[in-house]
Design a protein around this motif. Structure first.
Motif: not given
Length: 356
Positions: A92-100, A107-113, A123-127
């Motif tokens: 993905c180029d743009v990733i939206f997160t909506n979590l509890a 935890s999710t962003y550690n997995e992203f990293a 190329k550009v990637k936006i979280f």
């Protein structure tokens, strides 16, 4: 279907940015992580809005059944299910997160990293983080992601209930990298929300604004609960007080939560779960303490939420609960019990009837 870009032009005043450059040869691949009460509707609306212009929305949810449900609803031409968080990051180029909550976000962003470290972007990637989190966590996430090339982070919490997410009428706060915000804003309006509030480059400002807004809603709900209970106990009746609210203060939040309270509609599975309300109240109280800015209305709301949850948990132990998840509007239970009324069933027990 009407071209989304033309449709968006009618909402130009709702987006405080000029339109981003025309995409290149390769269209954006958008991803969405977290299909909860809000996320499901936002992901669905994103997919529907761009299905004729962009590849299928790539979705990930810890419980895969929700992802499969969304694909079944919209079809494979609009939704693709990701098997892992790594797949979301790499494709993905743009990733939206909506979590509890903050722990799940961390935890999710550690997995992203980890995924970014294994496959550095070319190329550009936006979280885009849309959850309600403590502001300093946003700074931590920004530092975590910015160590990877071409990676940008935007905080974009949303205001509105699940009904607002369903109807794409949310208000969206936004802070972070300017170019990234511009790109994200035109993806979200009008697909997901009706207006963007730009809070500048400081990544912590949008989460702070979200807590301030939720604090206002909490204080409003607490006062609403107290006045409806007083109306019932005085013999006026809570419905009559609610009718007055609709006449003199017909704000959407007051009307919606008043309707829930008066009609004992406390099912948190179709609203905002009380645990989420308590989490937000804790965040606001922490922020107010750090800034030496007392918020007694939020303190009282916190007490009401904790009390209502305690009553509900006692019912669950006894096997007498009506709902498995309690909505945060059930904080009225605290006021009712203090006044000698039934916590969750306003039809049980009677108030004091005044003589004419």
């Amino acid at each position: 279907m009407t071209n989304n870009l033309l449709h968006a032009s009618a909402h130009a005043n709702a987006v405080p940015f000029s339109r981003p450059p025309t995409p290149g040869v390769h269209p954006l691949q958008i991803g969405f992580c977290g299909l909860g009460a809000m996320g499901y509707f936002m992901a669905r609306n994103l997919a529907n809005s761009f299905k004729s212009q962009l590849p299928p929305l790539l979705v990930y949810n810890r419980t895969v059944a929700k992802s499969q449900k969304l694909r079944a609803e919209l079809g494979a031409s609009a939704i693709k299910v990701a098997d892992t968080l790594d797949q979301l990051v790499t494709e993905c180029d743009v990733i939206f997160t909506n979590l509890a909550n903050d722990a799940v976000v961390t935890s999710t962003y550690n997995e992203f990293a980890k995924a970014l470290a294994q496959s550095p972007p070319t190329k550009v990637k936006i979280f885009v983080e849309m959850s309600t989190i403590y502001p300093t966590l946003a700074g931590d996430l920004d530092r975590l992601l910015s160590s990877h090339p071409h990676t940008h982070f935007v905080t974009s919490p949303i205001f509105g209930p699940p009904k607002g997410a369903d109807s794409a009428t949310l208000v969206i706060a936004m802070s972070g990298d300017y170019r990234s915000k511009k790109e994200v804003a035109f993806l979200l309006v009008p697909a997901v929300g009706r207006k963007v509030i730009d809070l500048g480059g400081n990544i912590e400002k949008a989460p702070t604004m979200k807590l301030i807004g939720n604090g206002m809603i909490m204080g409003m709900n607490e006062l609403l609960a107290e006045t409806l209970t007083l109306g019932e106990k005085s013999g006026i009746g809570q419905q009559t007080v609610y009718d007055l609210v609709k006449e003199i203060m017909p704000a959407p939040g007051l009307v919606a939560y008043g309707h829930k309270m008066v009609n004992d509609l406390f099912d948190g599975s179709v609203g905002f779960a009380i645990d989420g309300g308590i989490k937000d109240a804790n965040h606001i109280r922490r922020l107010s303490a750090e800034l030496n800015c007392p918020m007694p209305a939020v303190d009282n709301t916190h007490r009401g939420l904790i009390s209502a949850r305690a009553m509900h948990q006692a019912q669950m132990v006894a096997g007498t609960q009506q709902w498995d998840i309690l909505d945060w509007s059930a904080l009225i239970a605290s006021s009712r019990v203090a006044a000698g009324l039934n916590p969750f069933d306003s039809k049980k027990g009677t108030g004091v009837v005044r003589e004419d």
